[in-house]
Motif scaffolding. Structure first.
Motif, short mmCIF file in Angstrom:
data_model
loop_
_atom_site.label_atom_id
_atom_site.label_comp_id
_atom_site.label_asym_id
_atom_site.label_seq_id
_atom_site.Cartn_x
_atom_site.Cartn_y
_atom_site.Cartn_z
N ASN A 437 26.45 -12.67 83.49
CA ASN A 437 26.34 -11.38 82.62
C ASN A 437 27.52 -10.51 83.17
OD1 ASN A 437 23.45 -12.36 83.29
ND2 ASN A 437 23.39 -11.36 81.24
N VAL A 438 28.15 -9.90 82.13
CA VAL A 438 29.13 -8.97 82.07
C VAL A 438 28.61 -7.67 81.74
CG1 VAL A 438 31.64 -8.34 81.91
CG2 VAL A 438 30.95 -10.67 81.92
N LEU A 439 28.45 -6.64 82.57
CA LEU A 439 27.86 -5.22 82.23
C LEU A 439 29.01 -4.44 82.46
CD1 LEU A 439 24.57 -5.29 84.47
CD2 LEU A 439 24.97 -6.27 82.09
N ILE A 440 29.24 -3.33 81.39
CA ILE A 440 30.19 -2.59 81.07
C ILE A 440 29.81 -1.03 81.04
CG2 ILE A 440 32.28 -1.96 79.78
CD1 ILE A 440 31.94 -5.07 78.87
N PHE A 441 30.27 -0.57 81.83
CA PHE A 441 29.56 1.19 81.92
C PHE A 441 30.83 1.85 81.46
CE2 PHE A 441 26.97 -1.56 84.76
CZ PHE A 441 25.95 -1.37 84.02
N PHE A 442 30.48 3.37 80.94
CA PHE A 442 31.44 4.30 80.91
C PHE A 442 31.36 5.56 81.43
CE2 PHE A 442 34.09 7.26 78.12
CZ PHE A 442 35.30 6.63 78.36
N LYS A 443 32.02 6.15 82.04
CA LYS A 443 31.99 7.53 82.97
C LYS A 443 32.90 8.39 81.94
CE LYS A 443 33.25 9.86 87.10
NZ LYS A 443 33.75 9.72 88.50
N GLY A 444 31.98 9.33 81.21
CA GLY A 444 32.71 10.19 80.42
C GLY A 444 32.25 10.17 78.98
N ASP A 445 33.13 10.67 77.91
CA ASP A 445 32.72 10.74 76.60
C ASP A 445 33.22 9.63 76.05
OD1 ASP A 445 32.22 11.37 74.16
OD2 ASP A 445 33.33 13.34 74.24
N PRO A 446 32.41 8.80 75.38
CA PRO A 446 33.10 7.58 74.70
C PRO A 446 34.04 8.01 73.44
CG PRO A 446 30.60 7.18 75.29
CD PRO A 446 31.08 8.58 75.44
N ARG A 447 33.58 9.15 72.87
CA ARG A 447 34.46 9.64 71.78
C ARG A 447 36.01 9.62 72.38
NH1 ARG A 447 30.90 14.65 70.12
NH2 ARG A 447 31.14 14.88 72.52
N LYS A 448 36.14 9.67 73.51
CA LYS A 448 37.70 9.89 73.84
C LYS A 448 38.48 8.50 73.87
CE LYS A 448 37.05 14.22 75.90
NZ LYS A 448 37.13 15.42 77.02
N ILE A 449 37.60 7.50 73.93
CA ILE A 449 38.24 6.05 74.18
C ILE A 449 39.50 5.91 73.32
CG2 ILE A 449 37.86 3.58 73.94
CD1 ILE A 449 35.06 4.42 74.98
N LYS A 450 39.25 6.38 72.00
CA LYS A 450 40.40 6.08 70.96
C LYS A 450 41.63 6.68 71.30
CE LYS A 450 41.18 5.82 66.13
NZ LYS A 450 40.72 6.10 64.60
N LYS A 451 41.32 7.78 71.87
CA LYS A 451 42.68 8.72 72.33
C LYS A 451 43.41 8.28 73.63
CE LYS A 451 43.99 13.41 73.42
NZ LYS A 451 43.61 14.76 73.27
N GLU A 452 42.37 7.60 74.41
CA GLU A 452 42.94 7.55 75.84
C GLU A 452 43.34 6.14 76.21
OE1 GLU A 452 41.42 9.51 79.33
OE2 GLU A 452 40.59 11.23 77.96
N PHE A 453 42.80 5.14 75.15
CA PHE A 453 43.00 3.71 75.56
C PHE A 453 44.00 3.11 74.23
CE2 PHE A 453 39.66 4.58 78.37
CZ PHE A 453 39.60 3.54 79.12
N PRO A 454 44.80 2.24 74.39
CA PRO A 454 46.01 1.71 73.56
C PRO A 454 45.09 1.07 72.32
CG PRO A 454 45.78 0.31 75.56
CD PRO A 454 44.87 1.38 75.98
N GLN A 455 45.56 1.24 71.49
CA GLN A 455 44.91 0.63 69.93
C GLN A 455 45.55 -0.76 69.76
OE1 GLN A 455 42.25 2.47 68.26
NE2 GLN A 455 42.51 3.05 70.55
N GLU A 456 46.38 -1.03 70.50
CA GLU A 456 47.07 -2.39 70.57
C GLU A 456 46.82 -3.08 71.88
OE1 GLU A 456 47.87 -4.34 67.75
OE2 GLU A 456 47.70 -2.91 66.26
N ILE A 457 46.41 -4.40 72.09
CA ILE A 457 46.22 -5.05 73.15
C ILE A 457 47.19 -6.14 73.39
CG2 ILE A 457 44.47 -6.33 74.43
CD1 ILE A 457 43.40 -3.82 73.95
N GLU A 458 47.90 -5.88 74.58
CA GLU A 458 48.83 -6.98 74.86
C GLU A 458 48.36 -8.15 75.56
OE1 GLU A 458 52.22 -6.98 74.27
OE2 GLU A 458 52.11 -5.04 73.27
#
Length: 469
Positions: A437-458
């Motif tokens: 199992n791979v469990l993934i947690f987020f610290k903070g506001d998920p609405r900020k993911i689009k702004k702070e994480f790249p929209q293209e994956i290398e």
């Protein structure tokens, strides 16, 4: 008055295929038709001539025979030995010959709206519908969810499949048996990434060596380099992000992390494991081509120390972009007999208390709006029942203020599981565990993911000559 279209029932074995039918049906299609019949039942009759020769529905007729031979049930039709039919007695023999071809060809002339089809398949898959019952599989879904070059309806169209865009399809099932996964793993192995180094001399204890008795299919927690690669690429905000691993263990995570250009810090209790990890990185670094070596910002840092005092062993005040680890699964595998090693604790409750204390410190070092990823499996107690280690992990991180954001099943190659599962099941009724199992947690506001994480994956190419490309 309009004449009704009558449906009659004929014996399954009394029907005859049209000898000159140019449409063939392979075994894969027949199996999907079997699945459709046993799921949806009869939804349309077969078309036959007055002589009981099939005109349309040859594949469905063959599938119905398989259903009958296998003793399966068709939901709306209790007598699997008969089939619903429509007799085309209004057609001439010449028209029947023509319609055999027309029935197949005219359906082929229709076109799918790929965008709507993909959306519908994704929704159905999420609702638990087996896509095989409607004639699609995971590969079809992946291709449909990719985008087409020059497609103005989709922003940033690349003409790539999901595997090409993200390394592997970003589904909740990560299938390590697939060709794209095996190819990437072979590339890392060719580069010198080996999970076994430093693990040769683990303590020989009953619980360490008798994991099979307790029903685990995966044994110890040797890390898959492809999973490490994906987590670093998917869940970090920058190409040089910093990663904290509170349970470093063998070298894989640190080696892959550094080879991709990320900044890795891992805490490891065993000095011999730290030495083995450093030696493995030195070999891998020597094999990196110059263009990849130039992207290595720092050698992976394995810190020999006690994870329970992680606040003391890490550089003062340093914050990290990702917490990523594979922790000990309590007593599934004993890493040392030191009293600081949680895998050797006397009780599960003591282990969980120690476990939560470590992640409390690790998550304090995690920057806001960042991910924590844990790869685990469940373990059984002395009576053979699962301890609910998965649930305890989720509760741990939620209590620390992180949201439970994603989960995935890492489906592993069967390997020796096939040899063990039969005997194990007969003696205990334990199912062979073929996933982690791979469990993934987020610290903070998920609405900020689009702004702070790249929209293209290398993701680069899964090339054995350059696994990090």
């Amino acid at each position: 008055m309009t004449q009704e279209i009558a449906v009659v029932f004929r014996p399954l074995d009394g029907l005859k295929p049209y000898e000159r039918n140019p449409k063939t049906h392979g075994q894969e299609q027949l199996e999907r038709l079997v699945s459709s019949l046993t799921t949806f039942g009869w939804t349309r009759p077969l078309l036959i001539g007055a002589d009981d020769v099939l005109v349309a529905g040859h594949g469905t007729w063959q599938a119905a025979r398989l259903v009958h031979e296998r003793g399966l049930q068709i939901p709306n039709h209790p007598d699997a030995g008969t089939v619903p039919c429509r007799v085309l007695d209004h057609l001439t023999p010449e028209q029947i010959r023509a319609y055999v071809i027309a029935d197949n060809r005219l359906s082929e002339l229709g076109r799918w709206n790929d965008e709507l089809l993909a959306a519908e398949l994704v929704d159905l898959h999420g609702l638990g519908v087996d896509l095989d019952t409607i004639g699609f599989d995971a590969a079809d879904l992946e291709a449909l969810c990719g985008d087409a070059p020059g497609d103005s309806r989709k922003d940033g169209a690349t003409g790539k499949t999901l595997a090409e865009r993200f390394g592997v399809p970003p589904f909740t099932v990560l299938d390590a048996r697939q060709g794209y996964w095996r190819q990437r793993k072979a590339a890392w192995v060719a580069m010198g990434v080996h999970a076994e180094e430093g693990r040769e001399h683990l303590p020989d204890t009953n619980v360490a060596t008798d994991w099979m008795r307790r029903g685990s299919a995966t044994g110890g927690s040797a890390f898959d380099p492809v999973l490490a690669e994906l987590v670093f690429r998917w869940f970090t905000p920058t190409p040089t992000a910093s990663v904290l691993d509170p349970f470093a263990g063998e070298a894989t995570k640190g080696v892959v992390c550094a080879a991709l250009g990320f900044d890795y810090s891992g805490v490891e209790l065993r000095s011999e494991q730290v030495a083995a990890n450093q030696a493995q990185w030195a070999k891998v670094r020597d094999r990196l081509p110059p263009e990849r070596l130039a992207q290595v910002q720092r050698d992976p840092l394995w810190i020999e120390g006690d994870s329970a005092k992680i606040g003391e062993v890490l550089p003062g005040g340093r914050q990290y972009d990702l917490v990523f680890t594979s922790p000990p699964y309590y007593d599934l595998e004993i890493y040392s007999k030191q009293d600081k090693d949680g895998s050797a604790f006397e009780t599960y409750d003591l282990f969980i208390e120690w476990y939560r204390h470590i992640f409390r410190q690790a998550c304090d070092r995690l920057k806001p709006n960042r991910f924590a990823v844990v790869k685990i499996g469940d373990v059984r107690d002395e009576r053979g029942n699962y301890r609910n280690f998965l649930g305890d992990n989720i509760a741990c991180f939620r209590d620390l203020g992180l949201g439970f954001y994603n989960e995935a099943a890492l489906v592993t190659p069967v390997g020796s599981l096939a040899l063990r599962a039969g005997k194990q099941f007969l003696s205990s009724r334990k199912l062979g565990r073929g996933h982690q199992n791979v469990l993934i947690f987020f610290k903070g506001d998920p609405r900020k993911i689009k702004k702070e994480f790249p929209q293209e994956i290398e993701v680069g190419d899964a090339d054995a000559d350059d696994p990090a490309a």
